[in-house]
Design an enzyme around this catalytic site. Structure first.
Site, PDB file in Angstrom:
ATOM      1  N   TYR A 143      21.489  33.152   6.367  1.00 38.14           N
ATOM      2  CA  TYR A 143      21.840  33.895   7.581  1.00 38.14           C
ATOM      3  C   TYR A 143      21.161  33.329   8.822  1.00 38.14           C
ATOM      4  O   TYR A 143      21.636  33.520   9.932  1.00 38.14           O
ATOM      5  CB  TYR A 143      21.455  35.384   7.446  1.00 38.14           C
ATOM      6  CG  TYR A 143      22.273  36.164   6.455  1.00 38.14           C
ATOM      7  CD1 TYR A 143      23.192  35.539   5.636  1.00 38.14           C
ATOM      8  CD2 TYR A 143      22.122  37.535   6.336  1.00 38.14           C
ATOM      9  CE1 TYR A 143      23.937  36.252   4.721  1.00 38.14           C
ATOM     10  CE2 TYR A 143      22.869  38.264   5.425  1.00 38.14           C
ATOM     11  CZ  TYR A 143      23.772  37.619   4.616  1.00 38.14           C
ATOM     12  OH  TYR A 143      24.507  38.328   3.710  1.00 38.14           O
ATOM     13  N   LYS A 190      19.015  32.118  -8.135  1.00 36.42           N
ATOM     14  CA  LYS A 190      20.058  31.264  -8.735  1.00 36.42           C
ATOM     15  C   LYS A 190      19.394  29.911  -8.962  1.00 36.42           C
ATOM     16  O   LYS A 190      19.831  28.867  -8.458  1.00 36.42           O
ATOM     17  CB  LYS A 190      21.254  31.197  -7.770  1.00 36.42           C
ATOM     18  CG  LYS A 190      22.475  30.499  -8.295  1.00 36.42           C
ATOM     19  CD  LYS A 190      23.271  31.326  -9.272  1.00 36.42           C
ATOM     20  CE  LYS A 190      24.427  30.506  -9.816  1.00 36.42           C
ATOM     21  NZ  LYS A 190      25.062  31.121 -10.988  1.00 36.42           N
ATOM     22  N   ASP A 222      24.196  36.264 -10.649  1.00 39.96           N
ATOM     23  CA  ASP A 222      25.487  36.624 -11.265  1.00 39.96           C
ATOM     24  C   ASP A 222      25.268  37.573 -12.441  1.00 39.96           C
ATOM     25  O   ASP A 222      25.988  38.569 -12.599  1.00 39.96           O
ATOM     26  CB  ASP A 222      26.301  35.383 -11.657  1.00 39.96           C
ATOM     27  CG  ASP A 222      25.441  34.244 -12.194  1.00 39.96           C
ATOM     28  OD1 ASP A 222      24.202  34.360 -12.172  1.00 39.96           O
ATOM     29  OD2 ASP A 222      26.003  33.231 -12.638  1.00 39.96           O
ATOM     30  N   ASP A 246      21.919  41.397   0.047  1.00 39.71           N
ATOM     31  CA  ASP A 246      22.984  42.018   0.829  1.00 39.71           C
ATOM     32  C   ASP A 246      24.109  42.470  -0.108  1.00 39.71           C
ATOM     33  O   ASP A 246      24.587  43.611  -0.061  1.00 39.71           O
ATOM     34  CB  ASP A 246      23.505  40.985   1.845  1.00 39.71           C
ATOM     35  CG  ASP A 246      24.321  41.611   2.951  1.00 39.71           C
ATOM     36  OD1 ASP A 246      24.523  42.842   2.917  1.00 39.71           O
ATOM     37  OD2 ASP A 246      24.763  40.880   3.855  1.00 39.71           O
ATOM     38  N   ASP A 250      24.923  46.578  -1.906  1.00 36.79           N
ATOM     39  CA  ASP A 250      26.202  47.269  -1.711  1.00 36.79           C
ATOM     40  C   ASP A 250      26.797  47.639  -3.070  1.00 36.79           C
ATOM     41  O   ASP A 250      27.316  48.734  -3.269  1.00 36.79           O
ATOM     42  CB  ASP A 250      27.208  46.393  -0.953  1.00 36.79           C
ATOM     43  CG  ASP A 250      27.188  46.671   0.543  1.00 36.79           C
ATOM     44  OD1 ASP A 250      26.133  47.130   1.038  1.00 36.79           O
ATOM     45  OD2 ASP A 250      28.208  46.434   1.213  1.00 36.79           O
TER      46      ASP A 250
END
Ligand code: NAD
Length: 357
Positions: A143, A190, A222, A246, A250
């Site tokens: 970001y 990851k 994942d 992020d 959610d």
């Protein structure tokens, strides 16, 4: 008695609607527990662009730095979502605020109120007892890295970057929090593919040596996305990078029944910012149906984390619990068993919580 300056920054869309209710709850707490909260208000996001041309005006930033805590709403407007070429965007205000205030840790408690077991799309027997505290890194990663276009605009890039220092400071906060809970920490990365993730894991592994009382596990992002739905109760504290956090938080909001039930705290070097995890939700803006519990629970986090007012914070959570036990729901958390007259709008839900307070 505490005397504190609270800056109210409602932002855009339903941010305006739910933050107004969150503030009323803070007022009620001040009256009930004999504190003095002094409020000021400031602009951010689309409303700030409209008024000043800047998504985070200097005046807002200054007020934030000078306050004891910020109760924040949301930013965003469909005008920008559908116009990728817009140079000035509401979200720039949010990212700049996080960077300028040094808000490197975003805490998101995900806990299901028992009364909402049936509001989730996940089976109640899988959900019961789920209680997760996410630590999402907030000022690094893809970001904030270099971004741009090349090949005449046909290729785009966003650079993900983390320093050892950035990982260590959020890692430490997560380990410390695990100590006050079930002493379990899951670090999500990851590392099989990404170099930033390999550094992330290296730093957490080193920290783990200092926190030998904490049981640490490492998961790929994942696999974590799958495990959150399969067995949410296996998690206690989860620490992860900005982008992964992020998305995972959610997803995890479904454990709590709705985005409208979740609050977050962004903390770091200075003023803490407390906000719902949802956005400006223009699909429901102005309809008076937004769930204000996200902002009410953000106010509870503010009192606990920034002011150390635990009793006051717990009083809010108990009032929310009582309202839900009475069967009152906003539309997003209602189900087929909810009586029609118990489905409340934004303000009525706020009033119900105030009544129980
Ligand atoms: P959103 O979180 O605004 O809404 C997602 C869905 O959840 C919508 O259907 C919405 O109606 C529902 N919802 C969200 N909060 C609710 C509440 N309190 N009560 C009832 N229902 C609720 O996400 P989106 O639609 O992807 O984005 C809308 C805008 O918000 C975009 O401009 C986006 O950039 C922005 N955004 C801002 C933030 C932030 O300010 N922190 C976070 C996410 C998205």
């Amino acid at each position: 008695m505490a005397k504190k300056n609270i800056l109210i920054v409602p932002g855009d869309g339903i941010g305006q609607e739910v933050t107004a209710v969150g503030k009323k709850v803070l007022d009620a707490i001040a009256a009930k527990f004999n504190h003095e909260f002094i409020y000021d208000e400031a602009l951010i996001g689309h409303v700030a662009i409209e008024a000043t041309g800047n998504p985070l005006p200097d005046e807002t930033l200054l007020k934030m730095k000078n306050s004891d805590a910020v109760l924040f709403g949301a930013v965003g407007h469909p005008k920008y979502d559908n116009d990728p070429s817009a140079k000035v965007r509401p979200e720039q205000g949010l990212l700049k605020m996080r960077k300028e205030l040094g808000l490197y840790a975003n805490l998101r408690p995900i806990k299901l109120f028992d009364e909402l077991l049936s509001a989730s799309s996940i089976k109640p027997e899988i959900l019961k007892g789920a209680d997760i505290l996410f630590f999402r890194e907030l000022t690094g990663d893809i970001y904030f890295g270099e971004k741009g276009r090349k090949n005449n605009g046909d290729t785009a890039f966003d650079v993900a970057e983390y320093s050892r220092y950035e990982v260590e400071r959020i890692g430490r906060k997560a380990f410390e929090a695990a100590r006050t809970r079930k002493k379990k920490l899951c670090s999500v990365d990851k590392a099989n593919v990404l170099e930033t993730s390999r550094l992330w894991r290296e730093v957490i592994q080193k920290l783990a040596l200092e926190y030998s009382d904490i049981e640490v596990e490492y998961q790929f992002v994942d696999a974590t996305a799958m495990l959150l739905i399969k067995n949410p109760c296996r998690f206690d504290v989860v620490v992860t990078a900005n982008l992964f956090g992020d998305i995972l938080t959610d997803e995890a909001s479904q454990i709590a029944g709705s985005m409208g039930m979740l609050a977050s705290a962004s903390i770091g070097d200075g003023t803490g910012v407390y906000e719902p995890i949802h956005g400006s939700a223009h699909d429901i803006t102005g309809k008076g149906v937004a769930n204000p519990l996200s902002s009410i629970l953000s106010a509870a986090l503010l009192l606990d984390i920034s002011f150390g007012l635990k009793k006051e914070s717990e009083a809010i959570i108990s009032a929310v619990d009582a309202v839900l036990k009475q069967g009152f729901r906003t539309r997003d958390i209602a189900d087929t068993n909810t009586a029609k007259e118990n489905i409340l709008g934004t303000d009525a839900m706020g009033e119900a919580v105030l009544k129980f307070l």
